[in-house]
Design a protein around this motif. Structure first.
Motif, PDB file in Angstrom:
ATOM      1  N   ALA A 120      64.929 -63.925 127.597  1.00  0.00           N
ATOM      2  CA  ALA A 120      64.898 -63.603 129.028  1.00  0.00           C
ATOM      3  C   ALA A 120      66.232 -63.035 129.503  1.00  0.00           C
ATOM      4  N   THR A 121      67.322 -63.556 128.989  1.00  0.00           N
ATOM      5  CA  THR A 121      68.636 -63.090 129.431  1.00  0.00           C
ATOM      6  C   THR A 121      68.964 -61.696 128.928  1.00  0.00           C
ATOM      7  N   GLU A 122      68.140 -61.175 128.010  1.00  0.00           N
ATOM      8  CA  GLU A 122      68.355 -59.832 127.471  1.00  0.00           C
ATOM      9  C   GLU A 122      67.461 -58.790 128.153  1.00  0.00           C
ATOM     10  N   LEU A 123      66.688 -59.238 129.125  1.00  0.00           N
ATOM     11  CA  LEU A 123      65.793 -58.348 129.864  1.00  0.00           C
ATOM     12  C   LEU A 123      66.264 -58.221 131.301  1.00  0.00           C
ATOM     13  N   ALA A 124      66.314 -56.991 131.801  1.00  0.00           N
ATOM     14  CA  ALA A 124      66.605 -56.744 133.217  1.00  0.00           C
ATOM     15  C   ALA A 124      65.392 -56.098 133.846  1.00  0.00           C
ATOM     16  N   HIS A 125      65.022 -56.579 135.024  1.00  0.00           N
ATOM     17  CA  HIS A 125      63.887 -56.016 135.759  1.00  0.00           C
ATOM     18  C   HIS A 125      64.395 -55.320 137.003  1.00  0.00           C
ATOM     19  N   ILE A 126      63.886 -54.117 137.240  1.00  0.00           N
ATOM     20  CA  ILE A 126      64.276 -53.321 138.399  1.00  0.00           C
ATOM     21  C   ILE A 126      63.064 -53.180 139.314  1.00  0.00           C
ATOM     22  N   GLY A 127      63.192 -53.610 140.554  1.00  0.00           N
ATOM     23  CA  GLY A 127      62.073 -53.519 141.485  1.00  0.00           C
ATOM     24  C   GLY A 127      62.535 -53.538 142.921  1.00  0.00           C
ATOM     25  N   ASP A 128      61.636 -53.127 143.811  1.00  0.00           N
ATOM     26  CA  ASP A 128      62.010 -52.956 145.219  1.00  0.00           C
ATOM     27  C   ASP A 128      61.680 -54.146 146.101  1.00  0.00           C
ATOM     28  N   GLU A 129      60.827 -55.067 145.633  1.00  0.00           N
ATOM     29  CA  GLU A 129      60.370 -56.141 146.508  1.00  0.00           C
ATOM     30  C   GLU A 129      61.099 -57.452 146.195  1.00  0.00           C
ATOM     31  N   PRO A 130      61.929 -57.916 147.110  1.00  0.00           N
ATOM     32  CA  PRO A 130      62.624 -59.189 146.862  1.00  0.00           C
ATOM     33  C   PRO A 130      61.677 -60.351 146.600  1.00  0.00           C
ATOM     34  N   ASP A 131      60.570 -60.414 147.356  1.00  0.00           N
ATOM     35  CA  ASP A 131      59.675 -61.561 147.249  1.00  0.00           C
ATOM     36  C   ASP A 131      58.883 -61.600 145.951  1.00  0.00           C
TER      37      ASP A 131
END
Length: 229
Positions: A172-183
């Motif tokens: 998990a610590t090697e994955l970054a997720h990029i997204g627009d919705e904080p919730d």
């Protein structure tokens, strides 16, 4: 960010502006219904159709995990209440889905994703919606694509992020997720122990209760964050 080996991207409002797309798709579907099944148009306004879906979500919150099932269920109810059978549901949904895929990518998306691929990152897409990267001609840019409907849980539930880690063969610590919705995107990444990067193209105020690891306003800033410029 040097430990990051894989990146996942939300789709709607992260890689394209989805608000005008969905508005146009709703109007296209409603117009089609009014032409082919006029009693629905007499019984429901466009706003009524939206409220019908919201009422269904209140009655069955699990439907948020499958927006296709939600829309089809609302079409079933509209058909029944106007005296039609369910045979309209599939063609009506096909009309909506075609319009829903008429997206215009932000100009920075493809160049940056190509740069990330060239740099050796594993790339995935994670969506709560029903946009299909294959249908959009973007499938070749991603190593895997996950939807809430296929996984069974929508973000912010950690299941989609956990499956992304499994597909990418990373912790998990090697994955970054990029997204627009904080919730959903940011809170979900946090729930799964994934690095959360908030794509804030609109310059919105942050939610003090949801803290991201980094905030960017463009894909090019993601390259800066990863020391790829």
């Amino acid at each position: 960010m040097k430990h990051i080996r894989a990146l996942t991207f939300d789709l709607d409002d992260t890689l394209w502006d989805n608000r005008p797309v969905l508005m146009a798709a709703e109007r296209t579907l409603y117009g089609w219904l009014c032409r082919h099944y006029p009693r629905i148009g007499l019984r429901y306004s466009l706003e009524d159709m939206w409220k019908l879906r919201q009422d269904l979500l209140q009655q069955d919150p699990e439907l948020r995990n499958d927006v296709t099932a939600l829309r089809k269920a609302s079409l079933c109810i509209a058909a029944e209440s106007a005296g039609y059978d369910h045979s309209l549901v599939e063609p009506a949904f096909a009309v909506f889905l075609e319009a829903r895929h008429q997206v215009t990518l932000y100009s920075d998306v493809i160049p940056v994703i190509q740069r990330l691929r060239a740099a050796g990152y594993l790339l995935g897409s994670l969506t709560n919606g029903n946009a299909d990267v294959q249908r959009l001609g973007l499938g070749h840019l991603f190593d895997f694509s996950l939807t809430a409907a296929a996984i069974g849980k929508a973000k912010p539930h950690p299941r989609m992020f956990q499956e992304a880690c499994r597909r990418a063969h990373v912790d998990a610590t090697e994955l970054a997720h990029i997204g627009d919705e904080p919730d959903s995107d940011i809170a979900g990444a946090q729930n799964a122990g994934v690095v959360a990067i908030w794509m804030n193209r609109q310059g919105l105020q942050s939610n003090p209760g949801i803290v991201c690891h980094a905030q960017i306003s463009s894909m090019k800033q993601l390259l800066n964050l990863l020391d790829l410029n």
